[in-house]
Each structure stands twice: as C-alpha cells, then as structure tokens.
Design an enzyme around this catalytic site. Structure first.
Site, PDB file in Angstrom:
ATOM      1  N   GLU A   1       5.494  -8.833  -2.485  1.00  0.00           N
ATOM      2  CA  GLU A   1       5.490 -10.261  -2.865  1.00  0.00           C
ATOM      3  C   GLU A   1       4.166 -10.936  -2.543  1.00  0.00           C
ATOM      4  O   GLU A   1       4.119 -11.910  -1.783  1.00  0.00           O
ATOM      5  CB  GLU A   1       6.649 -10.986  -2.164  1.00  0.00           C
ATOM      6  CG  GLU A   1       7.996 -10.508  -2.653  1.00  0.00           C
ATOM      7  CD  GLU A   1       9.182 -11.270  -2.038  1.00  0.00           C
ATOM      8  OE1 GLU A   1       8.994 -11.929  -1.006  1.00  0.00           O
ATOM      9  OE2 GLU A   1      10.285 -11.213  -2.600  1.00  0.00           O
TER      10      GLU A   1
ATOM     11  N   CYS B   1      -6.266 -19.700   0.809  1.00  0.00           N
ATOM     12  CA  CYS B   1      -6.833 -19.799   2.151  1.00  0.00           C
ATOM     13  C   CYS B   1      -8.146 -20.556   2.035  1.00  0.00           C
ATOM     14  O   CYS B   1      -8.895 -20.367   1.082  1.00  0.00           O
ATOM     15  CB  CYS B   1      -7.030 -18.395   2.722  1.00  0.00           C
ATOM     16  SG  CYS B   1      -7.983 -18.384   4.259  1.00  0.00           S
TER      17      CYS B   1
ATOM     18  N   CYS C   1      -5.807 -13.413   5.697  1.00  0.00           N
ATOM     19  CA  CYS C   1      -6.563 -14.035   4.621  1.00  0.00           C
ATOM     20  C   CYS C   1      -6.911 -12.947   3.615  1.00  0.00           C
ATOM     21  O   CYS C   1      -7.442 -11.890   4.003  1.00  0.00           O
ATOM     22  CB  CYS C   1      -7.823 -14.656   5.196  1.00  0.00           C
ATOM     23  SG  CYS C   1      -9.099 -14.920   3.944  1.00  0.00           S
TER      24      CYS C   1
ATOM     25  N   GLU D   1      14.399  -6.494  -6.551  1.00  0.00           N
ATOM     26  CA  GLU D   1      15.062  -7.220  -5.458  1.00  0.00           C
ATOM     27  C   GLU D   1      15.961  -8.284  -6.035  1.00  0.00           C
ATOM     28  O   GLU D   1      15.546  -9.036  -6.939  1.00  0.00           O
ATOM     29  CB  GLU D   1      14.043  -7.941  -4.553  1.00  0.00           C
ATOM     30  CG  GLU D   1      13.429  -7.135  -3.471  1.00  0.00           C
ATOM     31  CD  GLU D   1      12.638  -8.026  -2.489  1.00  0.00           C
ATOM     32  OE1 GLU D   1      13.060  -9.179  -2.275  1.00  0.00           O
ATOM     33  OE2 GLU D   1      11.621  -7.565  -1.973  1.00  0.00           O
TER      34      GLU D   1
ATOM     35  N   ARG E   1       5.094 -13.497   8.598  1.00  0.00           N
ATOM     36  CA  ARG E   1       4.603 -12.331   7.867  1.00  0.00           C
ATOM     37  C   ARG E   1       3.408 -12.763   7.030  1.00  0.00           C
ATOM     38  O   ARG E   1       3.050 -13.932   7.051  1.00  0.00           O
ATOM     39  CB  ARG E   1       5.707 -11.699   7.020  1.00  0.00           C
ATOM     40  CG  ARG E   1       6.352 -12.630   6.026  1.00  0.00           C
ATOM     41  CD  ARG E   1       7.478 -11.877   5.289  1.00  0.00           C
ATOM     42  NE  ARG E   1       7.715 -12.477   3.983  1.00  0.00           N
ATOM     43  CZ  ARG E   1       8.568 -12.008   3.062  1.00  0.00           C
ATOM     44  NH1 ARG E   1       9.276 -10.923   3.316  1.00  0.00           N
ATOM     45  NH2 ARG E   1       8.718 -12.597   1.904  1.00  0.00           N
TER      46      ARG E   1
END
Lengths: 587, 587, 587
Positions: free
Chosen positions: C153, C161, C118, C308, C114
């Site tokens: 998240e 990156c 970038c 969560e 997932r």
C-alpha cells in the site's frame, strides 16, 4: 505512611483559596474580619507564590507569609498550607528551558500560564524538594497549620510530556514493568507492523507518527505518565512526612480525572480532597458530580474534603453560567451529604487580573455587596450546625468499578471498533442508579473488599485481567449481583485480546461469547426488546453474542442488524447472579 | 506631516490594479486603449513586482516600469504607484531565512505565498527602505504619479509574529509603555498564578502555553504587533515625505480590520484608502460594509478612496459567489454615497496563474466579451457624471465607538465569561441604525469631537479607561444621547477589572452596577420585556444588574434565569441621557 | 518489462494475508490444515517482517521463513511473497533519523506506526534494495512462489514528505519537467505575488506559508511526490525483474487512491492487484467500489486481483461496522464479476495485538467458531466452481475519464471558486450509470484507445491539455458520445487558465464559453429545467455559459440566480455528439 495524622477538623471545614499577597494590607486585614463574621475556619494558601517565596535562586523570602499566618492564627482560622510548587517562577524556567514540557508534535510549551514544567525534570524536582523542605522547616510548627496542600491540581494542564527526559524515564519504567526488552516486545506485540525493538533506546514515547500507533505503547505511556506525576507527588510527601510527621497531607483531586490513577495517588496521601465544578448549564451536572463524590469517599474509605468549588460561575468553560440563588447552598450540602467534611471555595476574593478574573468568588467584584457573599454567609451558619456529623461515614450498597486501565485504553486513537468512553458509560449507569435515590461507591477490583456491596456494576471493563475476573467471580459466587456492560473482558493488561475473544476471563461467569462488536450507525433501527414487552434503543453499540445453554436471555435485539439475537443475559453463578448487557443503553 | 498634499483627483477615481508586467506588450498596449474607452483614470501598480525591480541584491531594473508609466501618462491615466515592498523576493528570503515569520507554536512559515516577512526584521526593513528610496528617487517626479500606494494590505497574512526578534521588540515596547519591569509586573498582575518576572528578558510573546494565558500579556501583544507594523509603515512614509513632499501617501486598509489600529495608521498617512469585498452570498453584506465605510470617512474626517473592490466573485472565500447583473454598479455607488471619491477594482485583467486566477476582473478571462467589462463601462459613465461631488463630505448624526483595545481584548482565548466579539455586537447595533436609513460614523473616545453627534453608541466597551468615561460623560452632560451595550466598563487598559466591578468608571453615568455577567445557554427561555409590552429574546447574553434609585427601568427580564430583574435602563445626566442595555440584543 | 510472466493462477485465487510469525508453531500448523479444508490456494506474507528478516544491519535471518514456505509448498498453497520493505525496522530508523518523513509544518514524524520512511531517503533506498535482493536470491526459486508482493500500500500514510531530501529531489524533478529555471518561473506564473525565483535552490516544497500557495507549485508537488514513490517502487521492480524474470510482480493498490497516479504505477508492474474496503455502513459503498474496480481492469486491460478485502468489519474507520450474514460472499463475487481473478482477505487469523486487533479475519478471535469462518468456507466452494472463467475479460461500453492531474489540482487549498472534488463528481456520474446496470471502465485520454466505447464521460476535467482535447474531439468526430461535466477545460497542465477562459481547448467541441463559475449557496433556489419538463436541483454548482448558434440547449436554469440561462447543451461534432452539463447534478 506513619500513623494517621490528625484529621478532620472538629468542625465542618468552611473557607477557600485566599491570596492576600495580591492585595494591599488593608484589604486583607478587612478580609479577616469578614471571614470571622461568616464563620470561615480554613483557607488555602499560598498556592502560586513560588516567585514571592523565592525571588532569586535559593534566596527565600518568607516574612510576608509569616505575617499572614500569624494573623490567621490570631483570628482562629486554620490553613491548608500550600507547598507553593504548582508553578515554577520565570527565572527558573528561563535558566532551564529544558524543564518546559514538550507536546507529542515536538513543540515545547512556553512560560506564561501555569504548570510550566515537565514532571521528569531533575532540575525542577530538585527545586521542588528544596522549596518543600524550606516550607516544612519554616512553617511546619505554625499554630495555624492544619493540613499540607501539596502542589495543586496535578496534571491539570501538563500530565503528559514527550520530551527526551520523559523518553528516558519511559524506557526505565518499561524495563521495570516488563522485565526486559524481550518482555516489552512480547507485551506490545511488536511483530505486528514490523515494530520489533532490538535495543531499549529505540523506544520513544508515542510522538506523532505516520499512522495509527500501537495501543499497548499508548496504554503504557498513560501508566508511565500517571506514575511519573505520582513520583513528583511522593517527593514532596516524603519530605513532609519526615519533617512534620503529625501534619496530614493532601493534594486536590479533580473528580474522576482521566489522566491520573487516583487509587494510587490516594494511597500515598493522608486526606482525600477534591475540586468539584459541576456546570450550572448542565442539567445532569448534579447527578454526574455525585459519581465522583462516590469515588472520593471510597478512595480511602474515610471522610474527604471538598477543597475547591465555585460560588457561582467559573471562568474556564466556553460558556460560564452563574449559579441561581440558592444553588451555592445546594451544591455545598450535596458534597457534605456525600461524605465531605466541609465545603471550600475558589476563591475568597475575586481577582482583578489574570485568567481567572471572571471566576466567581465569595467576595465578588462588588465586595460585600455581591450576591455570592450573602449566600456564603448563610452557608457558614448551615455548616456550623452540621458539626455533629463531622467524621461520620456515608455507606452505599451499590458500587461502580472504576479502573484507570480501562479509562486510559479507551482513547479516541486506540483503533477501537468505534469511539468508546468509560466516563460516558459510567455516567449512564450511575444516572440510572442515582434516579433510584442510590448513592454509589467506587470499587477497584481487585483491591477493594467487594463483599459489602449488594450490587456491583462494571459499565464497561475493556481491560480485564485474570485477577480482576477472579475477584468479580468470587464476589458473585459469594452471593453478589454483578452487572457487566458491553465491551468488557476484551483485552488483558497488555492490550492483547483475550484468547477466544471477549469477554475473556469473564466468559464462564457470564456464559456468553462475543463474536463481533457491532457499533451502530443507524441506532434508531435497532431495538432492544425485553421479555416484559418493554423496548428501548441502544445509543450506539450492540454485539453479536453467543450464549451458553444455562443462560437466561432477558432481552433480544429486534430490527436491523441483529434481529432476534440475544441482547441482555443473566446467569446464576454460585450464590449470586451475573448480568451481561451487550447493548449500549441509557441516555 | 507636511502641508496636505494634493488630493483628491479632480474627477471620481476609476480604475484598478493593473499588472502589465504579467502580460506581453501587445496585451497591455491594448489594455490602455480599453481603459481609455471606458474612462479609467487611475491604476495601481506595481504592487508585487519587487523581484522584477530588484532581480539581484541592490541591482535595480526599472526601465520596464518607466515604459509603462510613460505609456500611462501618454494615455492620460494616473498611477497610484506602489512601493512594491509588499512581498520580498525569493533571493532575499533565502539569504535571510530569519526574516520569515514564526507562528505561536514555533513553526517558521515558508516562502511561496506573499507577505513572507517578519515586521521586526532589520534586514527586511533595510531592504524596504532602500527600495522605497529608489522608487521615490526614480519615479517621484513622473507625470503619471498621483498617489503613493505604500506596501499592500498590511497585516493581511502576517500581522503577528512570535520570533526572537519580535520577542526583543516586544520587551522594548513593554518597557516604553510600562516604564519599568515593576511596571510590567504591576500592569499584568503577575502575582496571579506565579507569573512574576525578575528580569525583562524572561518575558516572551504569548507562545503556546500549557493553559490559559495572561489576558494583559495577550492585549499588550496585540498593541505591540499593531505598533510594530505601524513602524514599518512609517519607515516608508518618512522616506516618501522627504523625497516627494508633494505626493500624497496611502496604504490600502481592509475595513475594520481586527489586527491593526487604523486610527493610528490613518493619522500617519495623507489619504485613507480601503479595500472592500462584501460577500455577495451574504444578505447582510451591504449593510455591514457600510459600517466600515463609516470608519473610513471618519478616520481623517475627509473623503476616502475605495481603492480595491471586486467586479464580481473573489477567489479567497470558501465559496466565491459572483455578483448578479447590476450589483457591480450598486456596490460602487454605495461607496461613493458613503464618502469615497471613486471606485477602483482588483483587478483590471484577470490573471491566468497564481492563487487569484479565479478572482473576477474588469476584463474577465473572456476579455472584452466578459459580462463584467460591459458593466464596468456603464459604471465609468456614472462616475464621470459624478465629478461635481468630488471632495464633498458625508455627515452623520449618529456614531459608533470603534476602539481597538476592546476589539483586541475580546479574544476567544481571553478567559471571558463567554465568547464576545466587538464586531458581532457592532454589526447588530449598526444594522438597526442602517435599517432606519441612518449613515453611521465612527468615533474614537477620547480623540474625536463627540459633540457634533446626536447619538453615540458603544455596542460593547469592554476596555474603558477613565479618560474614555470622562469624554462620554462630558458628551452626555452637554446634551448627548449615549447608548451603552453589555459587557462595558469592565476592565481598564491593563486588563484589570475596575474596582467595584463593571461598569467601572461608567457607573455614575449609567447608574447601574453589574453583579454578574450571565451568558445564556438556553436563550429562548430568557425574554426581555419592555414597559410598552414589546418582547424580544437576547441572543446569548444577559446580566444581573443593580440600579440606582434615579434610574428608569425601560425593560425587565422575563422568564429564566433573571426573572423580574432590570434589563434596560435610562438615566438623565446633565442635559443628556444615558442608556444601558445589559442584554445582547439584535440579530 | 520482459515477456509477460505467468499469471493468473489456473484457479480463482483464494486466501489472504497470513502472519504465522506472530503465532506459535502449533497454531500456524493448524492454520494450514484449516486453509486446505476451505480451499485456500494463495497467501500473502511476510509483509511487515523486516525486523525478523534483518534483526541487525546486514545480518539476515531467513530460516524461519523458509520453514513456512516449505510448509506452504507441501500443503499446495502458493505465496504472494512480500519483499517486506513496507516498514523499516526500529534499529534502522534510530541509526538514521533523517529517514523519517517530515510534515508541511516541519514536524518530523516518529517511529511507532508503519511506513516510517521518507521515499527520498538514500539510506532507506539502499537498504530496500539490499533486502529485495536478498529475498529474490533466497526465495526466488521457491516452489511456493507465485507472485512478488512489492512493499505494501504505497503512500497509505506517507506519500508526501517535506524534508530537505525531498526538497532537493523536487528541484531536480522540476528542472527535468520544465527544462530550466526560466521554464519553472514561466510554468508557475511567478510574476504574480512576487514569486520569481532567481536560483533553483530558492524553491521549496509547499511548506506552510503565510497565505494561499501557488497552485502550480502545489500541483507539481503532487506529481513529484507520486513519481518519487514510483521511483521507489521501480527500484524493487528492477531488481526482481533481473533476478527472477519469470515471476510476476505486483503491489497492492488502494482503489482510485488520490495520492498516486496508478496509470504510471500499473505500467511498471506485471499484475494489477487491489485492496478494497467498501464501508458496510455506507449504502452506496457497493456502487462506489465498482468505479474503482473499473479502473483496476482498465489499467492494464487484463484480469486483476482483489488481494485484500475484509471478511467483516475493518478497524481504522471512525465507526467500524461488520458485514451482515451473506455480505462477505456478495462482496467477493462482485469483484470477480468486475474482472478480478480471485478474492483475498486481510487477514487469515485475527491479531491479538496492534492497531488492527479488531480488524475482522477469516478466523476471528473465536477461531473456527467465528461466523466469518463459516462464510469463508462457503466462498471457497464458490470460487472453486468459478475456475472456468479465470483469465476472461469484462468488457464495458461506457468509460469515465480518470486523470490524476485533475484529481490533484482540485485540492481544498487550491484557491478554486469553491471546493471541488473529482471523486465526488465521478461518484455521481458513475452511480447514475451503475443504476442502469452498466459496468464502467476507466480511460486515460490520451493514452487509452477510446474508440471502443459508445459513451465516454468526463465528470469534471479541470486540467485539460490540448492533447487531451484533441483525443476527445477525435473520438467524437469518429462517432463517439462524450459527456463533459462542469468545471472542465479550465486550466492547462501548468495550472494556467486557458486563453479565453473555460472550456479552453474543448470550446469548439462543446460550443460553449463559460463567463463565470457560479457556486451555489442556496442550492434550493436554483432549478435545472429540461425541455421535457423534468426538473432537478444542482447540488452546489452552476455556470453562466454562452453558447454557439448551432448548439442545442437541453435544459435551462430556472429560478435564482441564473434564471433562463442555458444549463445543459448538446452539439453534433463530426459523426458524434458532445454534451456539456454546466450544473453540478446527481446526489
């Protein structure tokens, strides 16, 4: 397969890998004398001689090999003749660098070791076919020829490749297995984490990704990779079957090798042969190797051949410990006792160069003065005396389920409740049986006739299909005793958790339901308490299980975290009985 | 070399790396006052100032440096003038990204640390030559100039590169060494594992491969890489020799640095200088550093210079522990006692930025208030008092064989019986000698006059050529005492196991044959029992040896696995005596 | 922001992530009944449904989602509606492979997990904007909509990156921050190690380099990367603010997540929500999680939402241990006690496929029979009874300084005296406060009003700006109590050691100077001895400090290496008091 070719030899096979092309003629002539002196009757060659056989593209050079084979025939020594395709020559790799394998991170591996090929490479396959054809044409009728030794230790270094050719092959394989793109999406559950594919060309092998990968993709890539190497094996097998129909064919296996499904490989060949290198430094080495010998004799339900073993130390472990005096003999006879029709060694004469220059040999660097040579001579006499048992079978009443789907699915990166290893669990159950003096066969369910076994053990059967469950239930119903270890019946063959959770299709048979897997971090605190009063500590695994009313609870958990919950159960089922062991037991 | 240039200084060198260009003028003017106050007489600069010296391609800017050198001359402080080639500027790297080094896995390293160059790069070499020429032309006659400091710590980060330019260089080097393609194939034993090359262009540096690499390729790549950096060094040395024939030249070594053969490097330069950073957290640090000091004084059999050391903590270890009060002085004087004509430090003033901002300095971040400055001032007085011993020699009666072939061949990936390290073994033997109060020289056999030593120790001489063996035998025959440690005489300089096995050409001298190397996994069980009754436990190595009749057995193995077999032997040979210690002894 | 949108709900939020699109309609219809039964009032969806929402480029498919939202509205259950941008679909990635992120070693990550993007990708940003616009347009007025759940998240897998697009963005960001190329050179101290840049295009992200990197470059890359993800977040936030001004917006945080500066993220959104997964196997898990809850309630000084959490085991740790009976409830109520207006779970119904198939759920694989479902039902009743406290605030008198500059600068590769971790130090100080029954807030200095706290603790404030120091001094001067841990006041926000060394701008406030940092290797030997007689052992850190005359020494070092030197100090300053703890204390 055509009708079963002539095998085994009339005597116990005794010999090993021989590389006369690495030595001057006077050395290898002397080798032949020494071989005859100690009773060698079979040698493997020329395993890595492709560049000598084909020094330029399409220009074969075989006179040197013919001379050696003639000398062997004259000496009365047979040959397991290698097709010599195990490592492509430098000129071929340089001309086609795209045939080099690629890692998951995109790095293309270089030339300079061995197995420098991607199994998918069309160029490589074409050259392999040509070389095999040449070998079969040139030497298929040679009087020294006893057995085709196809390639060498498939998958030892490069069983998986992530190159573009493999990606294309993986897509074709997926379409065959799942029928359509929709079938792939369904099988892989791609709606999770937004992984839906709208064109099959969007699918890649599991290269390095930002986070955890799809376990179904991982598992299918294992299957594809095994099948892909199998295709390469079959390419040679088919040529040999056509050109030399009477000569049996083998490739040397490597025990219960994780990467390749040997049930499928064995079905394609005529003779099962195996390389076995138990570590002399491992006190359990002899026990564990017996587990793989059980697989070897079960793969085709016929005698097999220990085609490679070490006279003393190997050279590829971190620490390579020699064998003590007498151990060479004990190891060799153990294989025979487990159904091997002989024992062969890597290698006859120790190399002076290369990565295996410190691997022991029947003739060590000290030559005839080497300790190993004296021990080999004694073994030669032992094996000669064992000729009467050639072709006989070893029969066991106990078997372990060996299933590559479970072996593969229990990957460290498969997002499991905790690291699980089929090999570790199988070793534990096998060690217990071995300590009772039992030889243990391997079974593939479905696929093997289970009914001849008194007890079948599934140490951990993470992947369980309905067909497998049915075969096991039928076995128990018919009076068999089944022992199922933890983390079994969890997913189907598409890595989908069975509806209702584990043990899925084994639920009725075992009479249990697993509410949660409970990996242990403080294993000392969790005890398994038997009704008999015996107590043991699980190594790293427990489960919260719920049991049906007609299930006997043989042991409870005691202490934290699962105090008083059932740990080990037994259910009568038809004429048999099924045990479930929810804890990770054994050493 | 031309006639030996003027060196050493008339006094003990005292000072360190100075980076005035990183500070405002008032700070570095103040630095000069402080230097004079504590007796500094030599500073190294400008080690990493290439971008300031050549801010644009070919446009040099030197006025700032001239100002600093003039100020130093005025202050009576000499300069070890760096050629400033240690790290190419960003503009050069950006214009020629192909000059960046490449790892074995093909990753090209980026700019942003230091040593951002491949030693083979033609572009880099041309720019290095131009800068060196400019520096020699511009400053070769400056009154502050005492010594050329060529580049910096060659090979500290990038001594090996796997790029295509290095591949081409490696091929040329191989042809020079082995004479022909056939010579390479023979030397490397390429018939093993099908590695035969049919064109030299098929040969690559040892990039990542599917499995174990050819040990001969690995060793030749070590040699090539060392020679390749040496070529780069010589490029500067030759320019300096021509333009400033009277100025001595050095580059700073890094102890017994694994990657470069310092025997060859030292032969090319005028003065041996060395960077030494024993770890204050390592209780054996002072013992071990003495081993490298022995090499430094032996390399040219002349005084050497400790050109870099730490006043207190360094900044590049995982844990960087400071020196306790007094330790700065003890460390500095140890080097002098071992033959260094001075002690210098990295660095004068602590940096505020960069990866070494937490490296200690003579002026710490608290400036003159820093504890280290007070200790440095005391040392300055000590060194001034030691002027009378400048130029004197330290003589030892014991030497250790230091041979880069063996250092390199004992690679973790060299497929050895078990991991072996020359450094670890040498440290053990050296520690025993050091504890007896002996200073230990280094010898290169052949290459050094061995006859002046009472005892020569070869802790492990894995690679042994016939010439080496002859030199050692001649030494013993002439009355010397030789101690040879385990795993010696194993291969020749082509990584080929000697015929008959180890100790190969040392067999007659030692009177032993090694049947098998026996790495130990349970070292506690194996005892070495001396005739005297003393007992010790090998750390991880033993050997099954056979001994000649005239050999004294000084110790046997006791316990498993080599019970009752000989462990340590002695043979009289000519007027001397040769010991073989087959076990790995020492802590 | 426009005026604060409507939040919180009138009741405690109770529910979790729901993925009805992964199940047949009869299953999710049944889910709605079960939700109502146990009081669920809020669900998050469709977090990863981009491919279902946009199966082809620009062709949206929303009917399925509308049906689900209508059913939720009908059931009286609200929705935290995901913008579904968390993972781009396979077709988009295949069409634009350059949008895949690149590692520091140049490897481009593949699709299959997932977050396959970038953050700098213009293509990705354009498609994100389009999808968000569609979602807001299509569903912005839906009666079930309570909250926008933006992406998911951020940074969980790919917060950094090293691709060329990021390199370009990094250069633009650097010019904005430092004003000019000269400003960058000055800030980074590029004269060290010859790193001077003469053109901004020479600057790269910190890719793999030959040796240690410039710490200022490393720190700026951390800041850029956090800002870069924040830009991506703002892109969605701005669209939502414009199209649905009355709907509050959040993204789910991950505790004190190292990679993103949540002070800046929180300022951009309307509601703080957080994912919390304390490890049931970690005895200190509940203590440590409270530290992050303190940050959550402090970020906006308002109620937050635990959006969560796990009903029992997660599936992404190495060992995933379930929660014991009752722990689900205790964990949920702890969050409420720390200011969360509800507790939500990942996820409602356990997945059958994908990497999270073994993650616990409110409905485990055994469905309503799962133990977790019974516990969830009890919690529903608890939360319903807590409606009266919705919207109330938790107030603390103690706060810890949370500053991402220090968090980032303490990288393992930052060339520090020894490894330092803000998280580890903060955990130690927090644990001590927690054991006293204190809830601990987080403060950002400057940026937060400090005056309302009785005690402020800076566990380690490696990066300290003059503004920070002034804010802390002002706080103490006004009567506050400040506790400063070791390795504080070391560098400014350009990673330059403060003139005079640490504690830099805190020197006057604390009355100490640090001469040298003293990491401990044999921590047992170094004792901290309090005047009271109490003794403790630092875990791995000490300092050689000099103290001003008016400073109280509360504890000395005893034993080696810092015997008798001051360890802990206290200085009165204005109406308050400032402590300095030079040793690393706590467990």
């Amino acid at each position: 397969m055509t009708e079963a070719p002539r095998w085994p030899l009339p005597a116990m096979a005794f010999g090993g890998d021989w590389n006369p092309d690495q030595w001057p003629r006077d050395v290898w002539r002397h080798d032949l004398e020494l071989m005859r002196r100690i009773g060698v009757n079979l040698v493997s060659l020329p395993v890595f001689a492709w560049p000598q056989l084909e020094p330029r593209d399409g220009a074969y050079s075989t006179a040197w090999l013919a001379e050696i084979l003639d000398a062997l025939a004259e000496a009365g020594i047979g040959v397991a003749l290698a097709t010599a395709t195990a490592t492509p020559p430098a000129w071929l790799v340089r001309a086609h660098p795209e045939m080099l394998p690629v890692r998951a991170d995109g790095v293309r591996l270089g030339f300079g070791s061995r197995q420098s090929y991607c199994p998918s490479s069309e160029v490589f396959r074409a050259k392999v076919a040509a070389l095999t054809t040449m070998m079969a044409t040139e030497f298929g009728g040679h009087p020294a020829l006893r057995l085709w030794h196809v390639s060498n230790e498939y998958g030892d270094h490069v069983s998986r490749c992530w190159c573009d050719a493999c990606a294309a092959g993986f897509r074709r394989w997926l379409l065959r297995r799942h029928g359509s793109l929709a079938g792939i999406n369904e099988a892989w559950g791609t709606k999770v984490w937004g992984q839906v594919y709208t064109d099959v060309d969007q699918i890649d092998p599991p290269r390095v990704t930002p986070g955890p990968d799809n376990p179904a993709r991982l598992l299918d890539f294992e299957r594809f990779s095994s099948d892909n190497v199998l295709d390469l094996f079959r390419l040679e097998l088919d040529i040999l079957a056509e050109l030399t129909p009477g000569v049996p064919r083998t490739t040397n296996f490597m025990g219960i090798f994780r990467d390749l499904d040997y049930w499928r490989f064995a079905a394609a060949e005529d003779v099962v042969s195996n390389d076995a290198y138990p570590d002399p430094a491992d006190g359990a080495g002899h026990t564990d190797i017996a587990l793989s010998y059980g697989l070897m004799r079960s793969l085709k339900d016929r005698p097999w051949l220990l085609i490679e073993s070490a006279p003393s130390a190997v050279s590829w472990r971190e620490v390579n410990v020699p064998k003590t005096p007498g151990q060479l003999r004990a190891d060799a006879l153990q294989a025979v006792a487990h159904g091997s029709d002989g024992t062969m060694f890597f290698q006859w004469r120790a190399a002076r160069t290369g990565p295996e220059r410190f691997h022991s040999a029947l003739l060590g660097h000290r030559g005839e003065a080497s300790r190993s040579f004296a021990e080999a001579a004694e073994l030669g006499a032992d094996l000669a005396a064992l000729a009467p048992v050639v072709g006989s079978r070893v029969r066991s009443s106990v078997a372990i389920v060996v299933d590559w789907d479970t072996i593969w699915a229990l990957r460290p990166d498969a997002s499991l409740p905790a690291a699980r290893s089929w090999h570790d669990e199988a070793r534990r159950y096998h060690a217990a049986l071995h300590s009772l003096g039992l030889a243990v066969d391997s079974v593939d369910a479905p696929g093997t006739d289970l009914s001849r076994y008194a007890v079948i053990v599934a140490p951990t059967l993470y992947v369980t299909t309905d067909a497998q469950a049915a075969a096991l239930a039928s076995y128990v119903r018919g009076g068999g005793t089944l022992v199922v270890g933890p983390f079994s019946g969890v997913v189907d063959d598409r890595e989908r958790v069975h509806p209702g959770g584990p043990p899925g299709p084994l639920r009725d048979l075992l009479g249990v339901e697993v509410d949660e897997h409970w990996p242990l971090v403080d294993a000392e605190a969790q005890i398994v308490q038997f009704a008999s009063g015996a107590r043991t500590t699980p190594h790293d695994w427990a489960e919260w299980i719920e049991v049906a009313d007609d299930v006997d609870i043989l042991a409870h958990y005691d202490g934290r975290p699962l105090h008083d919950r059932p740990a080990i159960t037994r259910r009568s089922f038809g004429d048999g009985v099924a045990y479930y062991i929810s804890a990770g037991l054994g050493l």
